[in-house]
Design a protein around this motif. Sequence first.
Motif, PDB file in Angstrom:
ATOM      1  N   UNK A  41      35.788  39.293  74.746  1.00  0.00           N
ATOM      2  CA  UNK A  41      34.856  38.939  73.679  1.00  0.00           C
ATOM      3  C   UNK A  41      34.879  40.003  72.588  1.00  0.00           C
ATOM      4  N   UNK A  42      34.986  39.557  71.335  1.00  0.00           N
ATOM      5  CA  UNK A  42      34.994  40.463  70.187  1.00  0.00           C
ATOM      6  C   UNK A  42      36.053  41.554  70.327  1.00  0.00           C
ATOM      7  N   UNK A  43      37.247  41.154  70.696  1.00  0.00           N
ATOM      8  CA  UNK A  43      38.347  42.109  70.836  1.00  0.00           C
ATOM      9  C   UNK A  43      38.842  42.552  69.468  1.00  0.00           C
ATOM     10  N   UNK A  44      39.244  43.799  69.374  1.00  0.00           N
ATOM     11  CA  UNK A  44      39.809  44.324  68.137  1.00  0.00           C
ATOM     12  C   UNK A  44      41.184  43.694  67.931  1.00  0.00           C
ATOM     13  N   UNK A  45      41.356  42.977  66.824  1.00  0.00           N
ATOM     14  CA  UNK A  45      42.600  42.243  66.594  1.00  0.00           C
ATOM     15  C   UNK A  45      43.806  43.172  66.525  1.00  0.00           C
ATOM     16  N   UNK A  46      43.609  44.373  66.019  1.00  0.00           N
ATOM     17  CA  UNK A  46      44.727  45.309  65.887  1.00  0.00           C
ATOM     18  C   UNK A  46      45.298  45.695  67.244  1.00  0.00           C
TER      19      UNK A  46
ATOM     20  N   UNK B 272      41.883  38.364  59.516  1.00  0.00           N
ATOM     21  CA  UNK B 272      41.784  37.079  58.815  1.00  0.00           C
ATOM     22  C   UNK B 272      40.637  37.202  57.825  1.00  0.00           C
ATOM     23  N   UNK B 273      41.008  37.292  56.525  1.00  0.00           N
ATOM     24  CA  UNK B 273      40.024  37.605  55.484  1.00  0.00           C
ATOM     25  C   UNK B 273      39.343  38.927  55.857  1.00  0.00           C
TER      26      UNK B 273
ATOM     27  N   UNK C  97      40.311  32.842  69.060  1.00  0.00           N
ATOM     28  CA  UNK C  97      39.482  32.101  68.095  1.00  0.00           C
ATOM     29  C   UNK C  97      40.078  32.232  66.693  1.00  0.00           C
ATOM     30  N   UNK C  98      40.587  33.431  66.410  1.00  0.00           N
ATOM     31  CA  UNK C  98      41.289  33.667  65.159  1.00  0.00           C
ATOM     32  C   UNK C  98      42.678  34.194  65.523  1.00  0.00           C
ATOM     33  N   UNK C  99      43.645  33.294  65.505  1.00  0.00           N
ATOM     34  CA  UNK C  99      44.971  33.631  66.009  1.00  0.00           C
ATOM     35  C   UNK C  99      45.831  34.374  65.003  1.00  0.00           C
ATOM     36  N   UNK C 100      45.396  34.438  63.755  1.00  0.00           N
ATOM     37  CA  UNK C 100      46.120  35.174  62.717  1.00  0.00           C
ATOM     38  C   UNK C 100      47.578  34.707  62.649  1.00  0.00           C
ATOM     39  N   UNK C 101      48.508  35.668  62.599  1.00  0.00           N
ATOM     40  CA  UNK C 101      49.924  35.310  62.434  1.00  0.00           C
ATOM     41  C   UNK C 101      50.634  35.092  63.762  1.00  0.00           C
ATOM     42  N   UNK C 102      49.924  35.132  64.893  1.00  0.00           N
ATOM     43  CA  UNK C 102      50.560  35.103  66.207  1.00  0.00           C
ATOM     44  C   UNK C 102      51.206  33.756  66.510  1.00  0.00           C
ATOM     45  N   UNK C 103      52.214  33.818  67.351  1.00  0.00           N
ATOM     46  CA  UNK C 103      52.890  32.631  67.860  1.00  0.00           C
ATOM     47  C   UNK C 103      52.731  32.581  69.371  1.00  0.00           C
ATOM     48  N   UNK C 104      52.686  31.377  69.907  1.00  0.00           N
ATOM     49  CA  UNK C 104      52.564  31.210  71.345  1.00  0.00           C
ATOM     50  C   UNK C 104      53.744  31.884  72.054  1.00  0.00           C
TER      51      UNK C 104
END
Length: 716
Positions: free
Chosen positions: A338-343, A350-351, A405-412
């Motif tokens: 939960x609320x993981x740092x995207x970096x 994302x924005x 929830x916010x996948x940004x530029x990631x690919x499966x």
Amino acid sequence: MKTSLKGTKLQRFKGSKVNQKSILFTLFSLLFTLYSIAQEKDSTKVNSLDEVLVSAVRVTTKTPVTFSNLDKKDIKYRNLGQDIPILMNYMPSVVTTSDAGNGMGYTGIRVRGSDATRVNVTINGIPYNDAESQGTFWVNMPDFASSVESLQLQRGVGTSTNGSGAFGASLNMLTDNYASKANGEISSSYGSFNSQKNTVKFSTGLLNDHFELAGRLSRIKSDGYVDRASSDLKSYFLQGTYVGKTTLIKALVFGGTEKTYQSWNGIDAEKLNENRTYNSSGEYTDEAGITRYYDNETDNYQQDHYQLHWSESFSDKWSSNLAVHYTKGKGYYENYKEDADMADYGLLPVDAINTTDLVRQKWLDNDFYGTTFSVKYKDEKLDVIFGGGWNKYEGDHYGKVIWARYASQSELGDHYYDDFSTKTDGNIFAKANYQFTEKLSFYGDLQYRNVKYKANSAETGLVDDNFNFFNPKAGLNYEINQKNTLYFSYARANREPNRTDYEGGNVKPEKLNDFELGWRFNSEKFQLNSNFYYMAYKDQLILTGTLDDVGAPIRSNTDKSYRLGFEVDATIKLSDKFLIRPNFTLSSNKNVDLAVEGQNYGTTKIAYSPEVIAGNIIVYSPLQSLHISLLQKYVGEQYMNNIELPAAKLADYFVNDLNISYEIKPKSIFKSILITGLVNNVLDKKYVSNGYMYDVYPYYYPQAGINFLAGLTLKF
């Protein structure tokens, strides 16, 4: 081999990926080839498997080593689905624990205060400890007890063996012996927490007086005592054996899959008092502010073992054993974050959003292979074994985000980290027992071991270490008379750090000098084993009681430390119907001038090392077919850190189990019908057997109150 999927449980190596079907085919092709070659030999029995497969790592009362044996008949009445450590709970100096609280799923064992990473485990002489973490994960081998003929626990350094050095004990297991006649077995058990075990076994018996094929399939399921601490465990065991006049060939394939809901977080003191079964794993708050539990917060792993053993008796004096082995392990654990740092997961903001809820998997995929060998010479006065082994561990560790929830530029399928490690472990040894006189014998044991370890990860950085260890051992055995024997031994052990130890930096290998002084008494109605031990450590890697960010126990070097103790175990036959088997350990386990972060704490107690451990088994057999046993275990208070913080103290506990079995031997269809019942913690003791510290705050692993298991075994 599995490097813990709990915490460092995901340390996987890059390396050769060997096709399992080809390995299986090769092993059995070789077995049949050898069988064909040996057809012209006589079909009389060779030595027992105990001597053939594990003579290089096992000892007898002729050897000045402290040990205890446990065989199939000792555990068959309690073999209802609980793990091997739980079945060993009543052996001297042993303390066991269970994450789920009921002995199924993840379980652990300590001997003389030493945790599982310091207990060397072998299966038919083949190393089982994970090469990186040095731990032993019994959850990968569910119901393996149903395929064990016997096991021997050597306390202290013990004799030279394969795999990582023993710093508390050595446990070697021998799998099922061959059967001369065809047989089958079906067993089922059910109990508290919806726990169940179903097992099917078979043996063809010796075909043409030479060849036997035997196997087992098992499944264990349990909801666990702790909330959602469920386990779904499946395993198999298949062995082919060739028996000739001078030859024994054994090919084995065994393994298992496990899916366990994570229950390794423990609970704090408040929850311990209010809700002992609370499990925080998988808990999160959704977008509407509702508390939920992720339904796949699980550990998933498959491990498959392949072994081929060839033992040959050249004469009455010379014999040899050669083994090759391969183990394949692959799996992952999955978390909702939960609320993981995207970096941290290689995701771009994302924005203005730079955190996200996500589901991650941490993967481990590894290969472990090698060979062990020994040559034995024995005459009236001299018994010598030359042996050794070479093993390599290789694989990868990597992580994947499977939802965000916010996948940004990631690919499966993207990996947010990729680590690799390789470890090569080789050793040679020579052991000798020499009978000086009719009463006095000498034991000598020399081992040289080389370990090369390379790793590359964000936690450890670049590791490229090479260790060379020389481990001498020696002792005397003196038979005062037919009933009394004295022994004294000295053993030196050296040991490399594990993967997690490198995270702290500047880690040193450990050194141990182990002194054992014992007395054995053996008569028809009374057997007694007693011994003093003094284990002096240099740079011992002690458990600090804390965990790293992925749940792995953190250890650190302490300059000087020791374990001093007195152990007693006995078997007392009061009558034909009453038998008592008590044991106890009194010990002092201390760090000398302990320094932590520049502060000197003086002499302190070593964490997780109770000063008193006692066990007792009372067996009453009013009929030959009826056995009633009361099993008792006492564990004294212990600290979860090394600075004797009052909050870090675990209270002592005394637990009683009741085991009842009744065997019927019909004259037709079935050879035996065994009905068993086991009531664990019959007095409903609320106790905690393990825990850890989060800064100055204790976390606990509560164990189940009164619970039961009942089973039915049909043999034909």
